[in-house]
Design an enzyme around this catalytic site. Structure first.
Site, PDB file in Angstrom:
ATOM      1  N   SER A 265     -35.186 -34.274  16.545  1.00 47.30           N
ATOM      2  CA  SER A 265     -34.987 -35.111  15.555  1.00 47.30           C
ATOM      3  C   SER A 265     -33.962 -34.298  14.457  1.00 47.30           C
ATOM      4  O   SER A 265     -33.998 -32.894  14.554  1.00 47.30           O
ATOM      5  CB  SER A 265     -36.140 -35.212  14.426  1.00 47.30           C
ATOM      6  OG  SER A 265     -36.597 -34.008  13.877  1.00 47.30           O
ATOM      7  N   ASP A 266     -33.193 -34.902  13.374  1.00 42.34           N
ATOM      8  CA  ASP A 266     -32.793 -33.841  12.548  1.00 42.34           C
ATOM      9  C   ASP A 266     -33.611 -33.305  11.644  1.00 42.34           C
ATOM     10  O   ASP A 266     -34.807 -33.859  11.543  1.00 42.34           O
ATOM     11  CB  ASP A 266     -31.708 -34.906  11.793  1.00 42.34           C
ATOM     12  CG  ASP A 266     -30.344 -34.018  11.416  1.00 42.34           C
ATOM     13  OD1 ASP A 266     -30.523 -32.925  10.969  1.00 42.34           O
ATOM     14  OD2 ASP A 266     -29.147 -34.710  11.119  1.00 42.34           O
ATOM     15  N   TRP A 267     -33.240 -32.339  10.588  1.00 40.26           N
ATOM     16  CA  TRP A 267     -34.267 -31.935   9.823  1.00 40.26           C
ATOM     17  C   TRP A 267     -35.136 -32.569   8.888  1.00 40.26           C
ATOM     18  O   TRP A 267     -34.594 -33.400   8.164  1.00 40.26           O
ATOM     19  CB  TRP A 267     -33.400 -30.779   8.834  1.00 40.26           C
ATOM     20  CG  TRP A 267     -33.966 -29.841   7.984  1.00 40.26           C
ATOM     21  CD1 TRP A 267     -34.943 -30.382   7.012  1.00 40.26           C
ATOM     22  CD2 TRP A 267     -34.001 -28.301   8.154  1.00 40.26           C
ATOM     23  NE1 TRP A 267     -35.380 -29.048   6.505  1.00 40.26           N
ATOM     24  CE2 TRP A 267     -34.923 -28.097   7.199  1.00 40.26           C
ATOM     25  CE3 TRP A 267     -33.284 -27.555   8.971  1.00 40.26           C
ATOM     26  CZ2 TRP A 267     -35.148 -26.856   6.967  1.00 40.26           C
ATOM     27  CZ3 TRP A 267     -33.651 -26.082   8.706  1.00 40.26           C
ATOM     28  CH2 TRP A 267     -34.279 -25.734   7.818  1.00 40.26           C
ATOM     29  N   GLY A 268     -36.380 -32.653   9.382  1.00 49.42           N
ATOM     30  CA  GLY A 268     -37.378 -33.307   8.375  1.00 49.42           C
ATOM     31  C   GLY A 268     -37.207 -34.747   8.618  1.00 49.42           C
ATOM     32  O   GLY A 268     -37.969 -35.536   7.842  1.00 49.42           O
TER      33      GLY A 268
END
Length: 725
Positions: A265-268
């Protein structure tokens, strides 16, 4: 490196469920540096128990080799299975030695140069302990307001595909266990660059046909090049966030393209499924993302708190967890981490490679070949005999020209324009006047008088203009992407008092330069050129290097034209070419601005005068299975040796679905000696004529096509051929 004999299946069988889940969790280095002290900082904020940190599978971000080695040492002492951490970082356009932002570098139209820069970055990053880089970013873009255009390859899907694959091949090499290579992660799948209104993280609505024609090709090229990892985009795509978009991540990525690598995933982004409104809580968000094939949760903590419970409640099978963990461990094994958990990281090697002479030379050549000569009314190149040179503007002495996402590059290590000119012309009198700031709302003109006086007395004037580094990059979008503050006013006043003036533009996007385009005799787009930007500027301005870069994202006349791009469809009410910049009633145009951009895709001048003498075909009809040879004859009618990017464009004249007015199908960068004539040949085969029809079938259709050479805004020769089925 000797290949590992670790039995991954046996290792997984020996792990507890909590330990397995840990391999699917990624935290920043800050979680680990103080892990033996009381629970404070980010770990406490995310509710992570100290004893659980040893189970975590990967780390994002750290400062240098000694930090990475310290974290890995501590982890291996705590982890009973001795599974090494995997260290990841955004190495976008260099590690310590910074080369131009990708929007500039791709304008070199030189895949080998892109590979050379990527190998350099991988070598430096690996020595510092990086094992995976979140590169390449191949998001297709059409709107200069979006801050992340600086990381992209521009507005052409074919060029982005070539350059994206080149980065993957160079970063990974033939063996990612090699100490000079990394695993690459392509991002952001999909259509992140289509953010509505150019506003980062915003909604994207695009037809399947548009996705397949424009947005998907570069991601697919990276998958075909063997990229090890993929990152879904933040945005919702047609109403469904990419991280939870089954059609995107399963139907297209896995089933159609056969991607079998890791997804992170991307950040958060897992947490943000709740903010998007498609998940009620982190538990549901975790179930959605994991079930959709997202293996690693970056910095959300959602998997850490929820995956184990979801397995125990029967929502996710432990077999699915095992499969995800197996992918993580197989990548660690392929990287050689079970034999060398540090991937040959070394503070000594780190220091010897960073900013070494060989790497600075690569960065200098990249900056020279990425810069674009937008305009030249005969003033460039300046003579090296000039004795008085005025450098005017906020970038004259600015070190901050390496650009956003420069990883561990330091502005203070870059060469300024002033330093570059002084190094090149040590006997000339160089005066630098800042004159004004580059802040968008600054109206202070008190420095104009000094600048005008300096310009009046100079043999040549170099205007050093642009936008600050933090005006582009992630989250930094602009509604008015023109020269900030009073820079345009300064440029116009300077050009009035000295006609031997050239402007250098430093920016992370194409800017609206209409206000200065008519008054300033020469304009050189430098982008953010990196560590050797000042030296490159001096070499280009004074003829030690010959400009050869091309525009890969159109410069609009007005922000109201955005999004603007060369490969558009024709409307039912087109204008004749001679009226493209005039208003005509009941036509697809504006009443206050022409349709054409100020500078289109493919534009870029040279000190050489390249004359396109002819374009010929070896036949005017060909069939599937055959090939058509296109020959372009070019003459360098000048005393300057130079490089020309020969561009070949295609138009399908009649098809079952609307086709672009032109599409780049091939290019070749060719070097010419003074007064040299060359014939450049291209091969056209039937697959190059395929497109997605109204039902998204990838087909070609018989009929007539035009093929043209030159550039998108100046097609110098056009001829026609027919495909027979």
């Amino acid at each position: 490196m000797k290949k590992s004999n670790v039995d991954i299946n046996a290792l997984i069988d020996s792990m507890t469920l909590k330990e397995k889940v840990g391999q699917l969790v990624q935290f920043t280095s800050h979680f680990f540096i103080k892990s033996n002290e009381s629970l404070t900082g980010p770990a406490e904020q995310m509710g992570v128990a100290p004893e659980d940190l040893y189970t975590v599978g990967s780390v994002i971000g750290f400062s240098e080799a000694k930090d990475m080695i310290g974290i890995q040492d501590k982890h291996l002492k705590e982890d009973p299975h001795k599974i090494p951490l995997m260290f990841m970082m955004d190495v976008i356009h260099g590690y310590r030695t910074i080369y131009p932002i990708l929007l500039g570098l791709c304008g070199s139209f030189d895949p080998e140069l892109v590979k050379e820069c990527s190998r350099m970055a991988a070598k430096e990053a690996s020595a510092s302990g990086v094992q995976v880089t979140f590169t390449p970013m191949v998001d297709y873009v059409r709107d200069i307001r979006w801050g992340r255009v600086m990381e992209s390859c521009g507005e052409d899907p074919y060029l982005a595909s070539i350059m994206g694959a080149a980065q993957v091949e160079a970063i990974q090499g033939g063996d990612i266990s090699s100490p000079e290579h990394l695993a690459a992660c392509v991002k952001h799948f999909a259509a992140y660059g289509g953010a509505e209104a150019g506003r980062d993280y915003n909604t994207v609505d695009a037809s399947e046909r548009a996705l397949r024609e424009y947005y998907f090709p570069a991601y697919k090229a990276c998958v075909d090049a063997g990229v090890k990892m993929l990152m879904p985009s933040f945005n919702s795509l047609n109403g469904v966030p990419s991280t939870a978009n089954k059609w995107l991540m399963q139907n297209v990525l896995r089933d159609e393209w056969g991607f079998d690598g890791l997804v992170i995933s991307d950040w958060g982004a897992v947490h943000e499924l709740c903010i998007h409104g498609v998940a009620e809580n982190h538990r549901q968000a975790s179930e959605m993302a994991f079930s959709n094939g997202c293996h690693i949760d970056m910095m959300a903590g959602a998997y850490y708190h929820n995956l184990e419970k979801l397995v125990k409640d029967g929502k996710i099978s432990e077999e699915a967890i095992n499969d995800a963990v197996r992918r993580v461990l197989e990548l660690k094994k392929e990287l050689g981490l079970f034999e060398d958990p540090y991937h040959n990281a070394s503070p000594e090697k780190e220091n010897s490679l960073a900013l070494c002479d060989a790497h600075r030379a690569i960065a200098l050549r990249a900056a020279e070949e990425s810069s674009v000569l937008l305009k030249n009314d005969g003033v460039l190149p300046f003579s090296t005999d000039h004795k008085k040179i005025a450098l005017i503007g906020p970038f004259a002495q600015a070190k901050e020209i390496i650009g956003p996402w420069s990883c561990h590059g330091k502005s203070e290590e870059s060469t300024t324009v002033e330093e570059g000119v002084k190094n090149l012309l040590p006997n000339s009198d160089i005066i630098s006047v800042t004159a004004c700031s580059f802040i968008w709302n600054d109206t202070d003109t008190s420095g104009f008088e000094e600048a005008i006086n300096a310009a009046k007395n100079a043999d040549a004037v170099i205007l050093c203009l642009g936008e600050p580094e933090n005006y582009s990059g992630e989250g930094n979008c602009r509604t008015d992407p023109s020269l900030p503050g009073v820079q345009s006013k300064l440029a116009n006043q300077i050009a009035k008092v000295n006609k031997n003036t050239a402007a250098l533009i430093f920016s992370g996007r194409p800017l609206v330069l209409t206000d200065i385009n008519d008054s300033v005799p020469a304009i050189m787009q430098m982008w953010f050129p990196g560590t050797e930007g000042g030296s490159a500027a001096a070499n280009l301005l004074f003829g030690k290097a010959n400009p050869c870069g091309k525009v890969v994202m159109s410069f609009p006349k007005s922000v109201g034209q955005c999004p603007i791009y060369y490969n558009h469809y024709s409307t039912g009410r087109p204008k004749k070419a001679k009226y493209e910049n005039e208003y005509k009633p009941f036509r697809s145009n504006y009443i206050d601005c022409g349709n054409l951009p100020l500078y289109s895709f493919g534009h870029g001048l040279s000190y050489s005068n390249f004359v396109y003498e002819s374009l010929t075909l070896d036949k005017d009809t060909f069939k599937e299975g055959e090939e058509l040879t296109v020959s372009v004859t070019i003459y360098n009618d000048s005393e300057y040796a130079g490089k020309e990017v020969v561009q070949l464009y295609l138009q399908d004249l009649v098809a079952s679905a609307a086709r672009p007015v032109q599409s780049l199908i091939a290019f070749e960068k060719v070097e010419f000696a003074p007064h040299e004539r060359k014939v450049v040949t291209f091969k056209i085969v039937e697959p190059m004529l395929r497109f997605y029809d109204a039902y998204c079938n990838f087909i070609s259709e018989e009929g007539k096509f035009t093929v043209s050479c030159g550039r998108a805004d100046a097609l110098l020769h056009t001829t026609e051929f027919t495909l027979k089925k």
